[in-house]
Design a protein around this motif. Structure first.
Motif, mmCIF file in Angstrom:
data_model
loop_
_atom_site.group_PDB
_atom_site.id
_atom_site.type_symbol
_atom_site.label_atom_id
_atom_site.label_comp_id
_atom_site.label_asym_id
_atom_site.label_seq_id
_atom_site.Cartn_x
_atom_site.Cartn_y
_atom_site.Cartn_z
ATOM 1 N N PRO A 1 50.877 17.701 30.679
ATOM 2 C CA PRO A 1 49.763 17.980 31.597
ATOM 3 C C PRO A 1 49.396 16.712 32.367
ATOM 4 O O PRO A 1 49.410 15.603 31.824
ATOM 5 C CB PRO A 1 48.621 18.398 30.659
ATOM 6 N N GLY A 2 49.085 16.885 33.633
ATOM 7 C CA GLY A 2 48.695 15.743 34.462
ATOM 8 C C GLY A 2 49.859 14.964 35.033
ATOM 9 O O GLY A 2 49.669 13.954 35.695
ATOM 10 N N LEU A 3 51.086 15.424 34.798
ATOM 11 C CA LEU A 3 52.267 14.745 35.320
ATOM 12 C C LEU A 3 52.670 15.384 36.645
ATOM 13 O O LEU A 3 52.717 16.606 36.764
ATOM 14 C CB LEU A 3 53.428 14.849 34.326
ATOM 15 N N TRP A 4 52.940 14.562 37.647
ATOM 16 C CA TRP A 4 53.385 15.049 38.952
ATOM 17 C C TRP A 4 54.687 14.346 39.295
ATOM 18 O O TRP A 4 54.822 13.129 39.103
ATOM 19 C CB TRP A 4 52.327 14.752 40.022
ATOM 20 N N ARG A 5 55.677 15.108 39.806
ATOM 21 C CA ARG A 5 56.966 14.535 40.184
ATOM 22 C C ARG A 5 57.329 14.975 41.588
ATOM 23 O O ARG A 5 57.009 16.080 42.009
ATOM 24 C CB ARG A 5 58.064 15.001 39.225
#
Length: 169
Positions: free
Chosen positions: A22-26
């Motif tokens: 959660p909270g990871l953006w790629r």
């Protein structure tokens, strides 16, 4: 791009559960001028070397022309000139991002391709640190990583902007 993402993730160190945390953006990271930006994998259809371009008489200066990509004519836009008013100095290793646009895809120039980047919520900063001028309309969030500010640039919003869609002078 989804295939590129999966192949890239196969080489990323870390546990699989960390890749979908959660909270990871790629996304795909690139540079325009002095700004480091990234756009979601779902917004970039393809990354290509700069194709040969045929100028379109009567078009705005940021419209470089059209290119034949595997039998399909794509408009090619100097994204730096559209956003900053300054022409990109085209280089041998120049890349373009192919973006879906209603009515047909479009290729936009970038100054440098960094590849895949991942950011998490703890790296979040105020987007105003990178999103001034015309960038403010397209950058909704930003991250600080490794001493650099990175703006998340919405190519989808760019492709729907009326001014971007009207390249005739």
């Amino acid at each position: 791009m989804a295939d590129f993402e999966q192949r890239s993730l196969a080489h990323v160190a870390g546990l699989p559960e960390q890749l979908d945390a959660p909270g990871l953006w790629r996304g795909v990271a690139f540079r325009i001028g002095t700004r480091r930006l990234a756009s979601g994998f779902d917004e970039v259809l393809e990354i290509l070397p700069m194709p040969p371009v045929t100028h379109i008489p009567g078009s705005l200066p940021w419209m470089l022309g059209v290119a034949n990509i595997r039998g399909t004519l794509l408009p090619v836009v100097d994204l730096k000139q559209f956003l900053e008013g300054e022409r990109t100095v085209l280089q041998e290793k120049q890349r373009v991002l192919v973006v879906h646009q209603p009515g047909g895809d479009v290729a936009v120039t970038i100054d440098e391709l960094f590849g895949q980047r991942s950011f998490n919520d703890s790296q979040s900063v105020d987007p105003a640190v990178i999103a001034d001028g015309r960038y403010a309309h397209f950058v909704g969030r930003a991250y600080r990583f490794d001493g650099h500010d990175w703006g998340v640039f919405s190519l989808n919003l760019l492709a729907r902007t009326p001014e971007f869609r009207q390249a005739a002078a």
